[in-house]
Design a protein around this motif. Structure first.
Motif, PDB file in Angstrom:
ATOM      1  N   MET A  65     -34.012   5.963 -40.688  1.00 28.59           N
ATOM      2  CA  MET A  65     -35.436   5.702 -40.881  1.00 28.59           C
ATOM      3  C   MET A  65     -35.661   4.251 -41.299  1.00 28.59           C
ATOM      4  O   MET A  65     -36.536   3.563 -40.755  1.00 28.59           O
ATOM      5  CB  MET A  65     -36.015   6.655 -41.931  1.00 28.59           C
ATOM      6  CG  MET A  65     -36.056   8.102 -41.491  1.00 28.59           C
ATOM      7  SD  MET A  65     -36.551   9.238 -42.825  1.00 28.59           S
ATOM      8  CE  MET A  65     -38.310   8.884 -42.937  1.00 28.59           C
ATOM      9  N   ALA A  66     -34.877   3.788 -42.269  1.00 30.37           N
ATOM     10  CA  ALA A  66     -35.029   2.417 -42.760  1.00 30.37           C
ATOM     11  C   ALA A  66     -34.791   1.409 -41.639  1.00 30.37           C
ATOM     12  O   ALA A  66     -35.553   0.445 -41.490  1.00 30.37           O
ATOM     13  CB  ALA A  66     -34.074   2.169 -43.925  1.00 30.37           C
ATOM     14  N   ALA A  67     -33.759   1.625 -40.843  1.00 26.93           N
ATOM     15  CA  ALA A  67     -33.475   0.709 -39.738  1.00 26.93           C
ATOM     16  C   ALA A  67     -34.626   0.697 -38.734  1.00 26.93           C
ATOM     17  O   ALA A  67     -35.063  -0.370 -38.282  1.00 26.93           O
ATOM     18  CB  ALA A  67     -32.159   1.096 -39.057  1.00 26.93           C
ATOM     19  N   GLY A  68     -35.140   1.865 -38.390  1.00 21.94           N
ATOM     20  CA  GLY A  68     -36.260   1.934 -37.454  1.00 21.94           C
ATOM     21  C   GLY A  68     -37.502   1.246 -37.993  1.00 21.94           C
ATOM     22  O   GLY A  68     -38.193   0.514 -37.269  1.00 21.94           O
ATOM     23  N   LEU A  69     -37.774   1.459 -39.267  1.00 23.66           N
ATOM     24  CA  LEU A  69     -38.944   0.825 -39.891  1.00 23.66           C
ATOM     25  C   LEU A  69     -38.791  -0.690 -39.962  1.00 23.66           C
ATOM     26  O   LEU A  69     -39.753  -1.427 -39.737  1.00 23.66           O
ATOM     27  CB  LEU A  69     -39.178   1.410 -41.285  1.00 23.66           C
ATOM     28  CG  LEU A  69     -39.689   2.853 -41.299  1.00 23.66           C
ATOM     29  CD1 LEU A  69     -39.537   3.454 -42.695  1.00 23.66           C
ATOM     30  CD2 LEU A  69     -41.135   2.935 -40.815  1.00 23.66           C
ATOM     31  N   LEU A  70     -37.585  -1.171 -40.255  1.00 22.82           N
ATOM     32  CA  LEU A  70     -37.384  -2.621 -40.311  1.00 22.82           C
ATOM     33  C   LEU A  70     -37.503  -3.231 -38.916  1.00 22.82           C
ATOM     34  O   LEU A  70     -38.107  -4.296 -38.756  1.00 22.82           O
ATOM     35  CB  LEU A  70     -36.036  -2.974 -40.944  1.00 22.82           C
ATOM     36  CG  LEU A  70     -35.761  -4.486 -41.055  1.00 22.82           C
ATOM     37  CD1 LEU A  70     -36.869  -5.219 -41.823  1.00 22.82           C
ATOM     38  CD2 LEU A  70     -34.399  -4.729 -41.699  1.00 22.82           C
TER      39      LEU A  70
ATOM     40  N   LYS B  88     -39.372  -2.207 -36.529  1.00 23.12           N
ATOM     41  CA  LYS B  88     -40.812  -2.251 -36.239  1.00 23.12           C
ATOM     42  C   LYS B  88     -41.472  -3.409 -36.978  1.00 23.12           C
ATOM     43  O   LYS B  88     -42.263  -4.164 -36.400  1.00 23.12           O
ATOM     44  CB  LYS B  88     -41.475  -0.934 -36.633  1.00 23.12           C
ATOM     45  CG  LYS B  88     -42.976  -0.931 -36.380  1.00 23.12           C
ATOM     46  CD  LYS B  88     -43.635   0.360 -36.823  1.00 23.12           C
ATOM     47  CE  LYS B  88     -45.107   0.327 -36.425  1.00 23.12           C
ATOM     48  NZ  LYS B  88     -45.966   0.944 -37.378  1.00 23.12           N
ATOM     49  N   GLU B  89     -41.159  -3.568 -38.244  1.00 24.82           N
ATOM     50  CA  GLU B  89     -41.738  -4.647 -39.057  1.00 24.82           C
ATOM     51  C   GLU B  89     -41.378  -6.009 -38.480  1.00 24.82           C
ATOM     52  O   GLU B  89     -42.229  -6.897 -38.363  1.00 24.82           O
ATOM     53  CB  GLU B  89     -41.231  -4.516 -40.503  1.00 24.82           C
ATOM     54  CG  GLU B  89     -41.904  -5.413 -41.488  1.00 24.82           C
ATOM     55  CD  GLU B  89     -43.263  -4.928 -41.956  1.00 24.82           C
ATOM     56  OE1 GLU B  89     -44.022  -5.777 -42.448  1.00 24.82           O
ATOM     57  OE2 GLU B  89     -43.586  -3.731 -41.823  1.00 24.82           O
ATOM     58  N   LEU B  90     -40.121  -6.181 -38.097  1.00 25.79           N
ATOM     59  CA  LEU B  90     -39.674  -7.454 -37.520  1.00 25.79           C
ATOM     60  C   LEU B  90     -40.332  -7.707 -36.167  1.00 25.79           C
ATOM     61  O   LEU B  90     -40.714  -8.840 -35.858  1.00 25.79           O
ATOM     62  CB  LEU B  90     -38.150  -7.473 -37.383  1.00 25.79           C
ATOM     63  CG  LEU B  90     -37.370  -7.500 -38.697  1.00 25.79           C
ATOM     64  CD1 LEU B  90     -35.890  -7.305 -38.438  1.00 25.79           C
ATOM     65  CD2 LEU B  90     -37.627  -8.810 -39.450  1.00 25.79           C
TER      66      LEU B  90
ATOM     67  N   ALA C 233     -43.765  -8.928 -36.598  1.00 23.60           N
ATOM     68  CA  ALA C 233     -43.793 -10.297 -37.123  1.00 23.60           C
ATOM     69  C   ALA C 233     -43.217 -11.302 -36.129  1.00 23.60           C
ATOM     70  O   ALA C 233     -43.128 -12.491 -36.434  1.00 23.60           O
ATOM     71  CB  ALA C 233     -43.013 -10.357 -38.439  1.00 23.60           C
ATOM     72  N   GLY C 234     -42.783 -10.831 -34.951  1.00 24.06           N
ATOM     73  CA  GLY C 234     -42.186 -11.712 -33.957  1.00 24.06           C
ATOM     74  C   GLY C 234     -40.806 -12.203 -34.334  1.00 24.06           C
ATOM     75  O   GLY C 234     -40.352 -13.241 -33.866  1.00 24.06           O
ATOM     76  N   LYS C 235     -40.097 -11.442 -35.190  1.00 30.05           N
ATOM     77  CA  LYS C 235     -38.779 -11.856 -35.680  1.00 30.05           C
ATOM     78  C   LYS C 235     -37.660 -10.899 -35.271  1.00 30.05           C
ATOM     79  O   LYS C 235     -36.565 -10.969 -35.818  1.00 30.05           O
ATOM     80  CB  LYS C 235     -38.788 -11.928 -37.214  1.00 30.05           C
ATOM     81  CG  LYS C 235     -39.724 -12.934 -37.802  1.00 30.05           C
ATOM     82  CD  LYS C 235     -39.606 -12.886 -39.323  1.00 30.05           C
ATOM     83  CE  LYS C 235     -40.527 -13.836 -40.018  1.00 30.05           C
ATOM     84  NZ  LYS C 235     -40.403 -13.731 -41.483  1.00 30.05           N
TER      85      LYS C 235
ATOM     86  N   GLU D   4     -42.758   6.918 -46.608  1.00 29.01           N
ATOM     87  CA  GLU D   4     -43.668   6.010 -47.306  1.00 29.01           C
ATOM     88  C   GLU D   4     -42.935   5.164 -48.341  1.00 29.01           C
ATOM     89  O   GLU D   4     -43.234   3.982 -48.504  1.00 29.01           O
ATOM     90  CB  GLU D   4     -44.826   6.789 -47.918  1.00 29.01           C
ATOM     91  CG  GLU D   4     -45.736   7.412 -46.871  1.00 29.01           C
ATOM     92  CD  GLU D   4     -46.218   6.412 -45.831  1.00 29.01           C
ATOM     93  OE1 GLU D   4     -46.806   5.387 -46.214  1.00 29.01           O
ATOM     94  OE2 GLU D   4     -45.990   6.650 -44.627  1.00 29.01           O
ATOM     95  N   ASP D   5     -41.977   5.747 -49.051  1.00 28.91           N
ATOM     96  CA  ASP D   5     -41.171   4.997 -50.011  1.00 28.91           C
ATOM     97  C   ASP D   5     -40.382   3.919 -49.281  1.00 28.91           C
ATOM     98  O   ASP D   5     -40.384   2.746 -49.685  1.00 28.91           O
ATOM     99  CB  ASP D   5     -40.239   5.952 -50.767  1.00 28.91           C
ATOM    100  CG  ASP D   5     -39.369   5.239 -51.793  1.00 28.91           C
ATOM    101  OD1 ASP D   5     -39.847   4.296 -52.450  1.00 28.91           O
ATOM    102  OD2 ASP D   5     -38.195   5.636 -51.938  1.00 28.91           O
ATOM    103  N   LEU D   6     -39.720   4.292 -48.189  1.00 29.47           N
ATOM    104  CA  LEU D   6     -38.937   3.325 -47.423  1.00 29.47           C
ATOM    105  C   LEU D   6     -39.829   2.246 -46.822  1.00 29.47           C
ATOM    106  O   LEU D   6     -39.457   1.068 -46.811  1.00 29.47           O
ATOM    107  CB  LEU D   6     -38.138   4.025 -46.328  1.00 29.47           C
ATOM    108  CG  LEU D   6     -36.964   4.882 -46.804  1.00 29.47           C
ATOM    109  CD1 LEU D   6     -36.379   5.661 -45.639  1.00 29.47           C
ATOM    110  CD2 LEU D   6     -35.895   4.034 -47.480  1.00 29.47           C
ATOM    111  N   SER D   7     -41.009   2.611 -46.340  1.00 33.03           N
ATOM    112  CA  SER D   7     -41.927   1.633 -45.742  1.00 33.03           C
ATOM    113  C   SER D   7     -42.292   0.531 -46.728  1.00 33.03           C
ATOM    114  O   SER D   7     -42.310  -0.650 -46.372  1.00 33.03           O
ATOM    115  CB  SER D   7     -43.201   2.321 -45.249  1.00 33.03           C
ATOM    116  OG  SER D   7     -42.932   3.130 -44.139  1.00 33.03           O
TER     117      SER D   7
END
Length: 140
Positions: A21-26, A28-30, A33-35, A127-130
Motif C-alpha cells: 500500500m505504501a509503495a503504491g501511494l508513494l 501515485k504521489e510522485l 508531482a512529476g517526480k 489513511e494513516d499511510l497516506s
C-alpha cells in the motif's frame, strides 16, 4: 531527515498489505508531482507471503491506485542497498543494519487492536499511510 533520491524500499512482514500500500501511494504521489522517474519505489517482506491482500488492493483502488498486479517479494540485503532508504512499517518486521542504508520505522495505526476489522480497518490503515507518504514525498 531528507531522503536520498535513489530509492525507497518499504518493508513489512508478508509484503501483502501495508508495504505494498505504501509503495503504491508513494508512486501515485510522485507521479502527481512529476517526480515518478526520480525515485525508485519498491516493497518487500521479511517473510514474503503468497499474494497481495485483496482488501488492501480494494481500498487503494478506491483512491486510484492499482496494486492488484503486484506480488510479494522477499527482503534481501541487495534490495536494501539498492534503495538506500528503507522504511519498515510496523513493529513486527526486523531488518539488518547495513552501512550506507538509512532505516526509518513507521509505527502505524493498527485498527484491529481496537476491534476494527475488514474494509474499515484497511481504510484506516490507508489513511494513516497516506498522511505519512505526503510527509515523505516532501522530503524527496
Amino acid at each position: 531527515m531528507s531522503v536520498p533520491s535513489s530509492g525507497v524500499l518499504f518493508v513489512c512482514v508478508k509484503n501483502g498489505g501495508k508495504s505494498q500500500m505504501a509503495a503504491g501511494l508513494l508512486r501515485k504521489e510522485l507521479q502527481e508531482a512529476g517526480k515518478l522517474d526520480a525515485v525508485t519505489v519498491t516493497s518487500v517482506g521479511t517473510q514474503a507471503g503468497k499474494q497481495v491482500n485483496p482488501l488492501s488492493a480494494a481500498v487503494l483502488s478506491d483512491v486510484g491506485v492499482d496494486i492488484s498486479d503486484q506480488s510479494p517479494t522477499q527482503l534481501t540485503e541487495e534490495a536494501m542497498r539498492s534503495a538506500g532508504h528503507v522504511i519498515v512499517i510496523g513493529a513486527e518486521a526486523q531488518v539488518p543494519g547495513l552501512d550506507g542504508v538509512t532505516v526509518e520505522r513507521w509505527e502505524t495505526v493498527e485498527p484491529s487492536e481496537q476491534g476494527v476489522e475488514g474494509h474499515e480497518r484497511m481504510v484506516m490503515i490507508r489513511e494513516d499511510l497516506s498522511a505519512r507518504i505526503r510527509e515523505l514525498a516532501s522530503r524527496l
